[in-house]
Design an enzyme around this catalytic site. Structure first.
Site, short mmCIF file in Angstrom:
data_model
loop_
_atom_site.label_atom_id
_atom_site.label_comp_id
_atom_site.label_asym_id
_atom_site.label_seq_id
_atom_site.Cartn_x
_atom_site.Cartn_y
_atom_site.Cartn_z
N LYS A 68 0.88 -1.20 0.03
CA LYS A 68 -0.04 -0.17 0.02
C LYS A 68 0.71 1.24 0.03
CE LYS A 68 -3.34 2.28 2.70
NZ LYS A 68 -4.66 1.90 3.93
N ARG A 108 1.09 9.92 6.17
CA ARG A 108 1.24 8.40 6.45
C ARG A 108 2.41 7.85 5.91
NH1 ARG A 108 -3.74 8.21 8.24
NH2 ARG A 108 -5.52 8.15 6.69
N GLU A 160 7.13 -7.04 1.25
CA GLU A 160 5.99 -6.87 1.96
C GLU A 160 4.98 -7.93 1.63
OE1 GLU A 160 5.07 -5.04 4.16
OE2 GLU A 160 6.10 -2.93 4.21
N LYS A 215 -2.37 -1.75 -3.65
CA LYS A 215 -3.39 -0.35 -3.71
C LYS A 215 -2.31 0.78 -3.89
CE LYS A 215 -6.05 1.86 -0.25
NZ LYS A 215 -6.04 1.90 1.10
C1 PBG Z 1 -7.58 2.99 5.57
C2 PBG Z 1 -7.71 2.87 4.31
C3 PBG Z 1 -7.76 3.80 3.22
C4 PBG Z 1 -8.11 3.65 1.98
C5 PBG Z 1 -8.80 2.31 2.22
N1 PBG Z 1 -8.59 2.11 3.63
C6 PBG Z 1 -7.09 5.40 3.23
C7 PBG Z 1 -5.73 5.56 3.67
O1 PBG Z 1 -4.84 4.68 3.84
O2 PBG Z 1 -5.14 6.75 3.66
C8 PBG Z 1 -8.22 4.02 0.73
C9 PBG Z 1 -9.26 3.62 -0.03
C10 PBG Z 1 -9.73 4.71 -1.30
O3 PBG Z 1 -9.00 5.60 -1.41
O4 PBG Z 1 -10.80 4.30 -2.01
N2 PBG Z 1 -6.01 3.07 6.21
#
Ligand code: PBG
Length: 327
Positions: free
Chosen positions: A199, A221, A237, A252
């Protein structure tokens, strides 16, 4: 053969609609799509999300209806995000059996639990007042191991409420192992983990933070999500999560990371999922609303690309619509 003309003629296989249909690969199927859904505590009407036209924060009632529609359309899974009425430093609502996500999971388990895969996003950012994905220390860092305890507890609460899969998205080290141990210890050995393994610290999550009301109140983050330039770390990962007991490996965002999807899919034998995130949705909807893109064709093109890159499962806000179109 006439000299000077090509002998290899790939166009033979695209000459007619019939031959194109004959040679077409199976492609994206409704059953491989997962619909993300937001449910908010204490609202009486669904609330539109301005930056995601067509997406709403649901009431418990409207959530049940949207879930039933998705399942009826053939969508393979649902992933739920809860937005509590009150937030605090430790994200108490994340593991409260009476918290909004647990209540909504219970609703959906009763409504569609036999016909779909119910997934729960497992993170703290929707539940903390500071908006970070974990427990923040006095110096402002996110404490990895203190956060794991919170994730473990939230996983058990989500499983108890009816989740078939939990989907940890906070990018803490060791989160899959901690959650697996907690689930097994609470006799939820059958509950699977769909790990957000890879991610990136992406700007494409912008609209989601409006939808889930989880924008960090200070900092960003980058200390836990990945640096977007580093592709090799994705494999590390992913393989760590395989070792820790993940059942599905997620990447993602999707469209800007097709190379990463492809590499990970080539390296792991577990199903690979990709999340077409909020910003990917928003930019296509915005361009289409201006008449600048053919919306349906572009949606199809992006999903096909994500699938072609190697994603077995795709999380997309268009899941219900696309499933209907594919049937
Ligand atoms: C929570 C989370 C996020 C998303 C999914 N779970 C946001 C982030 O990490 O800031 C993003 C999903 C999207 O943008 O559609 N941690």
């Amino acid at each position: 053969m006439t000299a000077g003309f090509p002998t290899a003629r790939p166009r033979r296989l695209r000459r007619t609609a019939a031959v194109r249909r004959l040679v077409a690969p199976p492609g994206v199927r409704p059953g491989n799509l997962v619909l993300p859904l937001f449910v908010k505590e204490g609202i009486r009407e669904p609330q539109p999300v301005a930056s995601m036209p067509g997406v709403v924060q649901h009431t418990r009632d409207s959530l049940r209806k949207a879930a039933a529609e998705a399942v009826h359309a053939g969508v393979g899974g649902l992933i739920l995000f809860g937005i509590p009425a009150a937030k605090d430093g430790r994200g108490s609502a994340a593991d409260d059996p009476a918290g909004i996500i647990q209540q909504a999971l219970g609703d959906l388990a009763a409504e569609v639990g036999h016909d779909t895969v119910l997934m729960a996003d497992l993170c703290l950012c929707e539940y903390t007042d500071h908006g970070h994905c974990g427990i923040v220390t006095p110096s402002g860092d996110v404490d990895n191991d203190a956060t794991l305890e919170r994730y473990a507890s939230a996983a058990v609460a989500q499983a108890a409420a009816g989740a078939h899969m939990v989907a940890p998205s906070g990018m803490m080290d060791g989160q899959v192992a901690a959650i697996r141990a907690a689930l097994d210890g609470a006799a939820f050995g059958e509950v699977a983990i769909c790990a957000y393994s890879v991610k990136y610290a992406s700007a494409f999550y912008g609209p989601f933070r409006e939808a889930a009301e989880g924008a960090p109140q200070f900092g960003d983050r980058a200390a836990y999500q990945q640096d977007l330039g580093r592709a090799g770390e994705a494999l590390r990962e992913a393989l760590l999560d395989v070792d820790e007991g993940a059942d599905i490996i997620m990447i993602k965002p999707a469209l800007a990371y097709l190379d990463v999807i492809s590499r990970v899919a080539g390296a792991v034998s577990l199903p690979v999922a990709a999340y077409q995130v909020s910003g990917e949705y928003a930019m296509i909807e915005a361009a289409a609303a201006n008449g600048w893109l053919d919306r349906d064709r572009v949606i199809n093109e992006t999903l096909t690309a994500i699938h072609r890159a190697g994603a077995d499962i795709i999380l997309t806000y268009w899941a219900t619509e696309v499933a209907r179109r594919l049937r």
